[in-house]
Design an enzyme around this catalytic site. Structure first.
Site, PDB file in Angstrom:
ATOM      1  N   GLY A 127       4.440 -11.010  13.914  1.00  0.00           N
ATOM      2  CA  GLY A 127       3.833  -9.682  13.829  1.00  0.00           C
ATOM      3  C   GLY A 127       4.732  -8.691  13.119  1.00  0.00           C
ATOM      4  O   GLY A 127       5.396  -8.995  12.128  1.00  0.00           O
ATOM      5  N   SER A 128       4.790  -7.467  13.650  1.00  0.00           N
ATOM      6  CA  SER A 128       5.578  -6.416  13.016  1.00  0.00           C
ATOM      7  C   SER A 128       7.067  -6.717  13.031  1.00  0.00           C
ATOM      8  O   SER A 128       7.814  -6.211  12.188  1.00  0.00           O
ATOM      9  CB  SER A 128       5.318  -5.077  13.709  1.00  0.00           C
ATOM     10  OG  SER A 128       3.971  -4.682  13.525  1.00  0.00           O
TER      11      SER A 128
END
Length: 306
Positions: free
Chosen positions: A275-276
Site C-alpha cells: 500500500g502507501s
C-alpha cells in the site's frame, strides 16, 4: 580326630569347589553381571550455547537444574513414596503412583525442579528415588525479544524462533558417559564428558533499541485499539536488524502459559500488503536513478490519478 579331620576336609573341599565355580568356571558370567550392576551409562549434561545481543548482553542462558526420577523396581512402598513426593513436588499423588507402578526400570517423576524442591526430595532419602542434573533455559530479559529468540522444550531442544533455527549449533553434542556406582547406587566415579558445550550465538539486535521499540509499539497498539502490531528497526546502510518487536508478547520462561495468538511472530510470519508504505521504496528508487530531485514537488490530484 579322624572324624574331625574328615569333616574339615569335606567342608574345605566344598568351599574349594564353590570357589572354583565362582572364580573360574562362572567367572565370565558373574563378571558381566557385576558390570551390569555397578556400571551405568547416563546422558551427559550438554550446556546450551548463550545468545547475546550485538554488544555482548545475555538474552538467553542455560542453568543447571535437578530432575527427579525413579527406579520403580527399587521402591519399597510405592503408595507411601508417592504421598511424600506429592507434598515435596506439588504433584498429584495418583500421577506419581502411576509412574512408580509402570514396571519399567526408569521413570521421570518431575523434570527441571526448583532448588527448594530438589532439596526437599534429597532430605526424604527415599529408596529408588534419585535426581540428575539437566540444563534449563532461562531468559533474563523475560518478554524482551521473545518472538525473535523463541524458546526450548523440556528436552532442551529449540521449538520456535532462533532457538529452533540454530538448534544444531546451540544444542551441542549429547553423549552417554560411564558412571560406576556402589550397591546403593551412589556414584563412585563419573567418566569425563569432554567438550559438549553448544556454540554461542551473537545477534545484530541491540538490547536498548529492542526495549525502546517494544515499549513504543505497545503504547501505539494500546492507543489505537489495535489487536496486534509489529515493528522492525533496521540499519539502512548494512541491512542489519537492530530490533524486531511484536505485540502482544509473552514470557518464554513460561511459554506454555501463553496463547498461540501472543506467541505468533507477525513481523516475519504474516503477509503485509505494501500500500502507501511502498511509496517510500518507489521514491528512494527514483532518487537513486536520478529521475527526480529531493526538492521536486508533485500534485496528488486529489488522491486519484488515471
Amino acid at each position: 580326630m579322624i572324624v574331625l579331620f574328615c569333616s574339615l576336609a569335606g567342608a574345605l573341599a566344598v568351599i574349594s569347589g564353590q570357589l572354583f565355580s565362582l572364580q573360574v568356571y562362572r567367572y565370565a558370567e558373574l563378571a558381566e553381571a557385576a558390570k551390569q550392576q555397578s556400571l551405568r551409562r547416563v546422558p551427559s549434561v550438554s550446556r546450551r550455547g548463550t545468545i547475546y545481543d550485538r554488544n555482548g548482553r545475555e538474552l538467553a542462558i542455560s542453568l543447571g537444574a535437578s530432575s527427579i526420577f525413579a527406579q520403580p523396581s527399587q521402591v519399597e512402598n510405592p503408595r507411601q513414596t508417592a504421598a511424600v513426593l506429592s507434598a515435596a513436588l506439588n504433584l498429584p499423588a495418583g500421577k506419581i503412583l502411576e509412574q512408580l507402578q509402570t514396571g519399567k526400570s526408569f521413570a521421570w517423576i518431575k523434570r527441571l525442579v526448583s532448588p527448594e524442591e530438589a532439596e526437599a526430595v534429597a532430605r526424604l532419602k527415599l529408596k529408588g528415588i534419585e535426581s540428575n542434573t539437566e540444563s534449563k533455559r532461562f531468559y533474563p530479559k523475560q518478554q524482551q525479544a521473545a518472538h525473535l529468540l523463541g524458546f526450548v522444550g523440556m528436552d532442551d531442544r529449540g521449538l520456535e524462533g532462533l532457538e529452533l533455527q540454530y538448534d544444531a549449533y546451540l544444542a551441542g553434542k549429547s553423549k552417554l558417559i560411564l558412571r560406576q556406582q556402589d550397591a546403593k547406587r551412589r556414584p563412585i566415579f563419573r567418566e569425563d564428558a569432554g567438550e559438549a558445550q553448544g556454540s554461542d550465538l551473537y545477534l545484530t539486535i541491540d538490547e536498548v533499541v529492542q526495549y525502546i521499540a517494544e515499549r513504543e509499539l505497545e503504547a501505539a497498539v494500546t492507543q489505537s485499539g489495535a489487536l496486534s502490531g509489529s515493528a522492525i528497526v533496521m540499519d539502512p546502510f548494512s541491512g542489519e536488524i537492530l530490533a524486531l518487536a511484536n505485540y502482544p508478547t509473552f514470557d518464554p520462561n513460561a511459554y506454555a502459559e501463553a496463547p498461540a495468538f501472543a506467541r505468533r511472530n507477525r513481523a516475519v510470519a504474516d503477509y503485509y500488503e505494501p500500500g502507501s508504505a511502498f511509496k517510500v521504496i518507489v521514491g528512494a528508487g527514483a532518487l537513486e536513478e536520478r529521475l527526480v530531485r529531493p526538492e521536486d514537488r508533485f500534485s496528488g490530484e486529489g488522491g486519484a490519478i488515471e
